[in-house]
Design an enzyme around this catalytic site. Structure first.
Site, PDB file in Angstrom:
ATOM      1  N   ASP A  54      49.806  30.314  77.206  1.00  0.00           N
ATOM      2  CA  ASP A  54      50.057  29.986  78.617  1.00  0.00           C
ATOM      3  C   ASP A  54      48.779  30.148  79.439  1.00  0.00           C
ATOM      4  OD1 ASP A  54      49.985  32.726  78.597  1.00  0.00           O
ATOM      5  OD2 ASP A  54      51.880  33.020  79.652  1.00  0.00           O
ATOM      6  N   SER A  55      47.681  30.574  78.794  1.00  0.00           N
ATOM      7  CA  SER A  55      46.371  30.538  79.452  1.00  0.00           C
ATOM      8  C   SER A  55      46.026  29.105  79.849  1.00  0.00           C
ATOM      9  CB  SER A  55      45.284  31.114  78.535  1.00  0.00           C
ATOM     10  OG  SER A  55      45.299  30.475  77.277  1.00  0.00           O
ATOM     11  N   ASP A  93      53.464  29.774  73.344  1.00  0.00           N
ATOM     12  CA  ASP A  93      53.869  30.866  74.246  1.00  0.00           C
ATOM     13  C   ASP A  93      55.121  30.505  75.030  1.00  0.00           C
ATOM     14  OD1 ASP A  93      52.265  33.125  74.150  1.00  0.00           O
ATOM     15  OD2 ASP A  93      50.783  32.350  75.563  1.00  0.00           O
ATOM     16  N   LYS A 123      55.529  32.835  70.829  1.00  0.00           N
ATOM     17  CA  LYS A 123      54.983  34.149  71.196  1.00  0.00           C
ATOM     18  C   LYS A 123      55.577  34.547  72.541  1.00  0.00           C
ATOM     19  CE  LYS A 123      50.495  34.860  72.522  1.00  0.00           C
ATOM     20  NZ  LYS A 123      50.646  35.419  73.877  1.00  0.00           N
ATOM     21  N   GLU A 125      55.594  38.083  75.473  1.00  0.00           N
ATOM     22  CA  GLU A 125      54.924  39.321  75.867  1.00  0.00           C
ATOM     23  C   GLU A 125      55.928  40.454  76.041  1.00  0.00           C
ATOM     24  OE1 GLU A 125      52.428  38.711  79.298  1.00  0.00           O
ATOM     25  OE2 GLU A 125      51.314  37.091  78.322  1.00  0.00           O
ATOM     26  N   GLU A 192      46.042  42.888  73.058  1.00  0.00           N
ATOM     27  CA  GLU A 192      45.050  42.384  74.024  1.00  0.00           C
ATOM     28  C   GLU A 192      44.460  43.508  74.866  1.00  0.00           C
ATOM     29  OE1 GLU A 192      46.110  38.938  76.342  1.00  0.00           O
ATOM     30  OE2 GLU A 192      44.304  39.113  77.574  1.00  0.00           O
TER      31      GLU A 192
HETATM   32  O1  KIV Z   1      47.761  32.568  76.544  1.00  0.00           O
HETATM   33  C1  KIV Z   1      46.874  32.925  75.750  1.00  0.00           C
HETATM   34  O2  KIV Z   1      45.851  32.245  75.564  1.00  0.00           O
HETATM   35  C2  KIV Z   1      47.071  34.168  75.020  1.00  0.00           C
HETATM   36  C3  KIV Z   1      45.917  34.734  74.275  1.00  0.00           C
HETATM   37  C4  KIV Z   1      44.966  35.322  75.243  1.00  0.00           C
HETATM   38  C5  KIV Z   1      46.331  35.688  73.227  1.00  0.00           C
HETATM   39  O3  KIV Z   1      48.132  34.722  75.067  1.00  0.00           O
END
Ligand code: KIV
Length: 279
Positions: A54-55, A93, A123, A125, A192
């Protein structure tokens, strides 16, 4: 499932969540983010796991945080990355607000991601607070990569993007988070921005691969945001190693293009179509 594609070519076997799970303590797991087909095609030759993180909210859309990222954004880019790759495990994510309400909400969201992108895992969190949800998902066929330590979706509660566990007094809840996601059935866990000795200790303690980002060389694998390590992001955290400087390289190319367009040197004769000669 067929071992051949519809055109009769042997199908390339993708790495799966159990393949990555089996790498605990073995060869280092290589993971990078990608949000589109062209970069996914390149990463696929070198990475075991491609993360549609989600970055993308910050990298592609210039957002300050990952909070505004939507499920539709994740699914669109997840689909693109699946089209660009053949071998790597693609993990997508779950964005903020799409899974925290209940385990049922998380399953509905994860099912949409798996069905609409074709990716191999999701993924999410959170440690102890998400353990029940992780168990619910894994028992229903959704492979889960967990993410503990600095969890960017909680930036408002954490008060900023700060490394975690730099005071040993804070280690116990972070270790408990890592243990909780293992017990709940996660196949791997991202650590992280953790104090290095804590990340190394968690890696020794848990039975699943740890993937470090700003964590420790002792982790079972490493991940970075692609645009950060390529030197394209205008700013990157301390833990990023820039392997090249794509920002200045793109600027030089764009500046040369602009100069040639203005001076009418581009397009040249080799870039235009001649009329076909008759007879
Ligand atoms: O969203 C992302 O890019 C991430 C990484 C920083 C692990 O979760």
């Amino acid at each position: 499932m067929s071992m051949y594609t519809s055109s009769g070519q042997p199908a390339q076997k993708r790495l799966t969540a159990p393949d990555i799970r089996a790498r605990k303590g073995g060869a280092a797991i290589v993971m990078l983010t990608s949000y589109h087909a062209h970069t996914a095609r390149i990463l696929d030759q070198h990475c075991d796991v491609i993360l549609v993180g989600d970055s993308l909210g910050m990298v592609m859309h210039g957002l300050e945080t990952t909070i505004p990222v939507t499920l539709d954004m994740m699914i669109l880019q997840g689909h693109a990355v699946m089209r660009g790759s053949r071998r790597a495990l693609v993990v997508v994510d779950l964005p903020f607000g799409s899974y925290e309400v209940s385990r049922e909400q998380a399953f509905t969201t994860a099912a949409r991601v798996l069905k609409e992108t074709g990716c191999g895992a999701i993924k999410l969190e959170g440690g102890q607070r998400m353990a029940e949800t992780i168990r619910f998902l894994t028992e229903r066929g959704v492979p889960v990569m967990a993410h503990v330590g600095l969890t960017p979706q909680s930036v408002n509660a954490l008060g900023g993007f700060r490394a975690q566990g730099r005071d040993e007094a804070d280690w116990a809840p972070i270790e408990a988070d890592a243990r909780a996601v293992v017990q709940a059935g996660a196949f791997s866990v991202v650590l992280e921005a953790l104090a290095e000795p804590l990340a190394a200790q968690i890696t020794r303690e848990v039975a699943i691969p740890t993937i470090g980002i700003g964590a420790s060389p002792a982790c079972d694998g490493q991940v970075l945001v692609l645009e950060d390590m390529l030197g394209l992001s205008p700013w990157a955290p301390k833990f990023v190693k820039r392997y090249t400087s794509l920002g200045p390289a793109i600027e030089a190319a764009v500046s040369a293009y602009a100069a040639e367009v203005r001076s009418r040197r581009f397009p040249g004769p080799e870039h235009v179509y001649a009329v076909k000669k008759k007879g």
